[in-house]
Every structure is written in structure tokens, then in C-alpha cells.
Enzyme design. Structure first.
Site, PDB file in Angstrom:
ATOM      1  N   HIS A  17       5.406   1.996  25.089  1.00  0.00           N
ATOM      2  CA  HIS A  17       4.011   2.338  24.945  1.00  0.00           C
ATOM      3  C   HIS A  17       3.654   2.570  23.477  1.00  0.00           C
ATOM      4  O   HIS A  17       3.016   1.764  23.058  1.00  0.00           O
ATOM      5  CB  HIS A  17       3.372   3.428  25.670  1.00  0.00           C
ATOM      6  CG  HIS A  17       3.338   3.506  27.316  1.00  0.00           C
ATOM      7  ND1 HIS A  17       3.879   4.293  28.119  1.00  0.00           N
ATOM      8  CD2 HIS A  17       2.662   2.500  28.150  1.00  0.00           C
ATOM      9  CE1 HIS A  17       3.673   4.033  29.289  1.00  0.00           C
ATOM     10  NE2 HIS A  17       3.080   3.011  29.472  1.00  0.00           N
ATOM     11  N   ARG A  91       5.397  -7.267  29.670  1.00  0.00           N
ATOM     12  CA  ARG A  91       7.060  -7.118  29.439  1.00  0.00           C
ATOM     13  C   ARG A  91       7.862  -8.138  29.874  1.00  0.00           C
ATOM     14  O   ARG A  91       8.577  -8.873  29.125  1.00  0.00           O
ATOM     15  CB  ARG A  91       7.588  -5.765  30.298  1.00  0.00           C
ATOM     16  CG  ARG A  91       7.534  -4.453  29.629  1.00  0.00           C
ATOM     17  CD  ARG A  91       7.539  -3.406  30.778  1.00  0.00           C
ATOM     18  NE  ARG A  91       6.835  -3.520  31.696  1.00  0.00           N
ATOM     19  CZ  ARG A  91       6.368  -2.598  32.416  1.00  0.00           C
ATOM     20  NH1 ARG A  91       6.837  -1.420  32.497  1.00  0.00           N
ATOM     21  NH2 ARG A  91       5.471  -2.923  33.543  1.00  0.00           N
TER      22      ARG A  91
END
Ligand code: PNS
Length: 161
Positions: A17, A91
Site C-alpha cells: 500500500h 497486483r
């Protein structure tokens, strides 16, 4: 001013993050990190605990990052902040279906809001909060996955301090 809302469960915030937040802070004028509720997931940490961790680990030298918590529809939070971008990390291909659905439903409800995807750095492409929690719950090493402050909070939570 281009403001981007970076929403998530942040249960807890990970180095993945933070990578997105720091890279995005160089692109957008302002990043608002929003701790939001994912009704499909049960949280380990309370919103106050998540807020405390994020505020403690974010680089205080970066002045264009703000942190908020919000309950309700994300698009309402985006509108209240007079922003028009939702930022999400992507991702791997496995994220694509969920993220596309999320972006399209938000677009349907709020056509003026755009979702922007940022591809996660390769070194964090395997990382998510659930994996971190599983390793931490089994007393495994999470040192390179989360900042030291979060590592300590996870160890406390699972009784390994
Ligand atoms: O980190 P996550 O769990 O992938 O984040 C998902 C989150 C919290 C951003 C998402 O569930 C969300 O926006 N929740 C708020 C309610 C909402 O607007 N849902 C999307 C439309 S159904």
C-alpha cells in the site's frame, strides 16, 4: 488541483500500500487515503487502530497525503472531498476481475468519477493484508512486508509480543 482517493480496508496497511501511496503522491496533487468498509471482509483491526497505524507509518515529509475513514458508498466520499479519481493498485491478473467490476459499478453510479489503476511494484506483487495476517498469526516473520510499527501491532494482536 487533481485529488485522488485511495480507498481500502487497510487491515493492516502493508508495504505494498505504501509503495502505491508514495508513487501516486508524485503524480497527483493530493492523495486522500480512505479507510473504507469492505462488507465482504471481517476486519481484525478497528478503524481507529487502522488510522493510528497509517498515521504512524506514513512519511511525514510528504505534505500532500491525508488520511480519512468513511462508512458508506465510496462515490459519496469521493464527491464529498470534491475529488474525481479513485486510485487502486493492481497486483496481478487475479486482481483484474474484481477491480474491473468495482471500477465499472462505481462508473455506473458516478460517471464523473474515474478509476485509475497503478501496477504494484514487482517486489510487492505477492503481498496482501490477508497473507500478512496469516503469517503473523502463526508467528512467522513479516519484517519486510509491513513497517515495524505495524509488525508490532500485529504481534500484539496475536499475543506474540
Ligand atoms: O482493500 P479492499 O478490501 O480491496 O478495499 C475495498 C473497498 C473498501 C475500497 C470497497 O469495498 C469499498 O469501496 N467499500 C465501500 C462501499 C462501496 O462503495 N462499495 C463499492 C460499490 S458496491
Amino acid at each position: 488541483m487533481i485529488k485522488a482517493i485511495y480507498p481500502g480496508s487497510f487491515d493492516p496497511i502493508t508495504n505494498g500500500h505504501l509503495d502505491i501511496i508514495y508513487r501516486a503522491s508524485k503524480i497527483f496533487d493530493k492523495i486522500i487515503v480512505v479507510i473504507a468498509e469492505n462488507t465482504k471482509k471481517k476486519s481484525l483491526f478497528s478503524t481507529d487502530e487502522k488510522m493510528d497505524m497509517i498515521l504512524n507509518v506514513i512519511n511525514k515529509g510528504l505534505h500532500n497525503i491525508e488520511v480519512q475513514s468513511f462508512r458508506g458508498l465510496l462515490i459519496d466520499c469521493v464527491r464529498t472531498n470534491k475529488a474525481n479519481i479513485i486510485l487502486r493498485g493492481m497486483r496481478a491478473i487475479s486482481d483484474f476481475e474484481y477491480e474491473t467490476q468495482f471500477a465499472l459499478i462505481n462508473k455506473k453510479m458516478a460517471p464523473e468519477i474515474e478509476t485509475v489503476f497503478m501496477v504494484t511494484s514487482t517486489k510487492f506483487s505477492y503481498l496482501n493484508s490477508s497473507i500478512v495476517k496469516e503469517i503473523a498469526s502463526l508467528n512467522g516473520c513479516i519484517r519486510e512486508l509491513v513497517p515495524p510499527y505495524v509488525e508490532k501491532k500485529l504481534k500484539n494482536k496475536y499475543g506474540f509480543s
